[in-house]
Design a protein around this motif. Structure first.
Motif, PDB file in Angstrom:
ATOM      1  N   LYS A  32       0.869  -1.171   0.000  1.00 57.64           N
ATOM      2  CA  LYS A  32       0.000   0.000   0.000  1.00 57.64           C
ATOM      3  C   LYS A  32       0.907   1.223   0.000  1.00 57.64           C
ATOM      4  O   LYS A  32       1.649   1.464   0.958  1.00 57.64           O
ATOM      5  CB  LYS A  32      -0.906   0.028   1.224  1.00 57.64           C
ATOM      6  CG  LYS A  32      -1.877   1.212   1.230  1.00 57.64           C
ATOM      7  CD  LYS A  32      -2.810   1.156   2.427  1.00 57.64           C
ATOM      8  CE  LYS A  32      -3.782   2.339   2.406  1.00 57.64           C
ATOM      9  NZ  LYS A  32      -4.705   2.302   3.590  1.00 57.64           N
ATOM     10  N   TYR A  34       1.534   5.516  -1.705  1.00 57.68           N
ATOM     11  CA  TYR A  34       0.812   6.752  -2.009  1.00 57.68           C
ATOM     12  C   TYR A  34       1.520   7.527  -3.107  1.00 57.68           C
ATOM     13  O   TYR A  34       2.748   7.666  -3.094  1.00 57.68           O
ATOM     14  CB  TYR A  34       0.717   7.628  -0.748  1.00 57.68           C
ATOM     15  CG  TYR A  34       0.008   6.961   0.399  1.00 57.68           C
ATOM     16  CD1 TYR A  34      -1.369   7.067   0.542  1.00 57.68           C
ATOM     17  CD2 TYR A  34       0.732   6.203   1.324  1.00 57.68           C
ATOM     18  CE1 TYR A  34      -2.029   6.444   1.597  1.00 57.68           C
ATOM     19  CE2 TYR A  34       0.087   5.569   2.373  1.00 57.68           C
ATOM     20  CZ  TYR A  34      -1.287   5.688   2.502  1.00 57.68           C
ATOM     21  OH  TYR A  34      -1.932   5.041   3.540  1.00 57.68           O
ATOM     22  N   ASN A  36       2.751  10.826  -4.519  1.00 60.02           N
ATOM     23  CA  ASN A  36       3.145  12.037  -3.800  1.00 60.02           C
ATOM     24  C   ASN A  36       3.208  13.220  -4.762  1.00 60.02           C
ATOM     25  O   ASN A  36       4.197  13.447  -5.444  1.00 60.02           O
ATOM     26  CB  ASN A  36       4.499  11.820  -3.130  1.00 60.02           C
ATOM     27  CG  ASN A  36       4.868  12.950  -2.196  1.00 60.02           C
ATOM     28  OD1 ASN A  36       4.301  14.036  -2.248  1.00 60.02           O
ATOM     29  ND2 ASN A  36       5.828  12.691  -1.321  1.00 60.02           N
ATOM     30  N   ILE A  61       6.307   7.982  -5.674  1.00 59.31           N
ATOM     31  CA  ILE A  61       5.535   7.140  -4.748  1.00 59.31           C
ATOM     32  C   ILE A  61       6.181   7.204  -3.372  1.00 59.31           C
ATOM     33  O   ILE A  61       7.409   7.094  -3.249  1.00 59.31           O
ATOM     34  CB  ILE A  61       5.488   5.686  -5.242  1.00 59.31           C
ATOM     35  CG1 ILE A  61       4.639   5.586  -6.506  1.00 59.31           C
ATOM     36  CG2 ILE A  61       4.938   4.756  -4.158  1.00 59.31           C
ATOM     37  CD1 ILE A  61       4.644   4.209  -7.133  1.00 59.31           C
ATOM     38  N   THR A  62       5.377   7.370  -2.336  1.00 61.62           N
ATOM     39  CA  THR A  62       5.858   7.328  -0.964  1.00 61.62           C
ATOM     40  C   THR A  62       5.365   6.046  -0.307  1.00 61.62           C
ATOM     41  O   THR A  62       4.176   5.726  -0.357  1.00 61.62           O
ATOM     42  CB  THR A  62       5.369   8.544  -0.161  1.00 61.62           C
ATOM     43  OG1 THR A  62       5.937   9.737  -0.733  1.00 61.62           O
ATOM     44  CG2 THR A  62       5.796   8.455   1.298  1.00 61.62           C
ATOM     45  N   TYR A  63       6.321   5.309   0.299  1.00 57.25           N
ATOM     46  CA  TYR A  63       6.002   4.025   0.924  1.00 57.25           C
ATOM     47  C   TYR A  63       6.828   3.877   2.195  1.00 57.25           C
ATOM     48  O   TYR A  63       8.056   3.904   2.156  1.00 57.25           O
ATOM     49  CB  TYR A  63       6.305   2.881  -0.045  1.00 57.25           C
ATOM     50  CG  TYR A  63       6.219   1.498   0.565  1.00 57.25           C
ATOM     51  CD1 TYR A  63       5.005   1.001   1.025  1.00 57.25           C
ATOM     52  CD2 TYR A  63       7.348   0.707   0.686  1.00 57.25           C
ATOM     53  CE1 TYR A  63       4.918  -0.270   1.592  1.00 57.25           C
ATOM     54  CE2 TYR A  63       7.290  -0.557   1.237  1.00 57.25           C
ATOM     55  CZ  TYR A  63       6.067  -1.042   1.691  1.00 57.25           C
ATOM     56  OH  TYR A  63       5.981  -2.301   2.259  1.00 57.25           O
ATOM     57  N   THR A  67      10.683   7.615  -0.381  1.00 56.65           N
ATOM     58  CA  THR A  67      10.139   8.086  -1.652  1.00 56.65           C
ATOM     59  C   THR A  67      10.830   7.354  -2.799  1.00 56.65           C
ATOM     60  O   THR A  67      12.061   7.226  -2.819  1.00 56.65           O
ATOM     61  CB  THR A  67      10.344   9.598  -1.810  1.00 56.65           C
ATOM     62  OG1 THR A  67       9.638  10.268  -0.754  1.00 56.65           O
ATOM     63  CG2 THR A  67       9.808  10.076  -3.148  1.00 56.65           C
TER      64      THR A  67
END
Length: 225
Positions: A32, A34, A36, A61-63, A67
């Motif tokens: 999951k 996000y 960014n 994408i931030t996880y 990043t």
């Protein structure tokens, strides 16, 4: 940044743009994450927009507090060649460790020859060449298609009959001049190196070739890296 990098794809394989078929049977783990939209990217102090191969904007994408940036888009922004080896699931950045002969890639076949009378230059048979000698004053040209996969072109050119006063190597899409050289008969087979990172199509142009003179370009010993 070291441009001679080979990075194995693990975990987040989606960071390199590829077709869905590439991922079939791959060792993927669902996460999951996000998109960014707040993160900005600068290269040498100048803002850049990260885009996919079609020119569409891509978000980082931030996880779990880290990043992740899309490899192909970052390589494009840094003007570093990028390729993907499907057999080993490996992302290739920068120069390849071994040269790839241009005869194995797409090229314009105008002047293509396997005639030994044309492939032999300075007592060496190059087997496959681009050869152009005509009986009137004129210019000549051909195209290569590295397709943004390589960092450098190592091109060999021999002058036939008379010196070649000017050779221009251009990015055919942007019209940017990448290299300008001359080749004399006394040079023998001259080697020219050109930075072609991010270049999809190359236009090689020979100006004002004399009557009964021209060029020979070996396809076997000219290569990409």
């Amino acid at each position: 940044m070291n441009k001679k990098i080979t990075a194995s794809i693990v975990g987040l394989s989606l960071l390199l743009t590829a077709s869905a078929g590439v991922y079939a049977g791959a060792n993927l783990q669902e996460i999951k994450a996000y998109l960014n939209g707040d993160l900005k990217v600068k290269v040498n102090g100048q803002p850049v927009q990260l885009n996919d191969e079609q020119g569409n904007a891509i978000l980082p994408i931030t996880y779990e507090g880290n990043t992740y940036l899309p490899v192909r888009a970052v390589a494009g922004a840094l003007k570093v060649a990028v390729d993907y080896d499907k057999e080993t699931s490996t992302v290739l950045l920068g120069e390849k460790t071994e040269g790839v002969a241009i005869k194995t890639q797409r090229f314009s076949d105008s002047g293509y020859s396997k005639d030994k009378k044309q492939t032999t230059y300075a007592n060496k048979d190059y087997q496959e060449v681009l050869y152009d000698v005509r009986d009137a004053l004129r210019s000549g040209s051909f195209m290569l298609f590295p397709d943004k996969k390589y960092q450098k072109l190592v091109l060999q050119i021999g002058a036939v009959g008379a010196d070649i006063p000017k050779i221009k190597i251009e990015d055919s899409q942007t019209k940017a001049l990448l290299k300008e050289e001359s080749v004399a008969v006394k040079d023998g087979m001259k080697t020219i190196e050109v930075d072609i990172s991010g270049v999809k199509e190359l236009f090689i142009y020979f100006e004002k070739l004399q009557s009964d003179a021209g060029y020979v370009v070996p396809l076997t010993t000219s290569y990409y890296k």
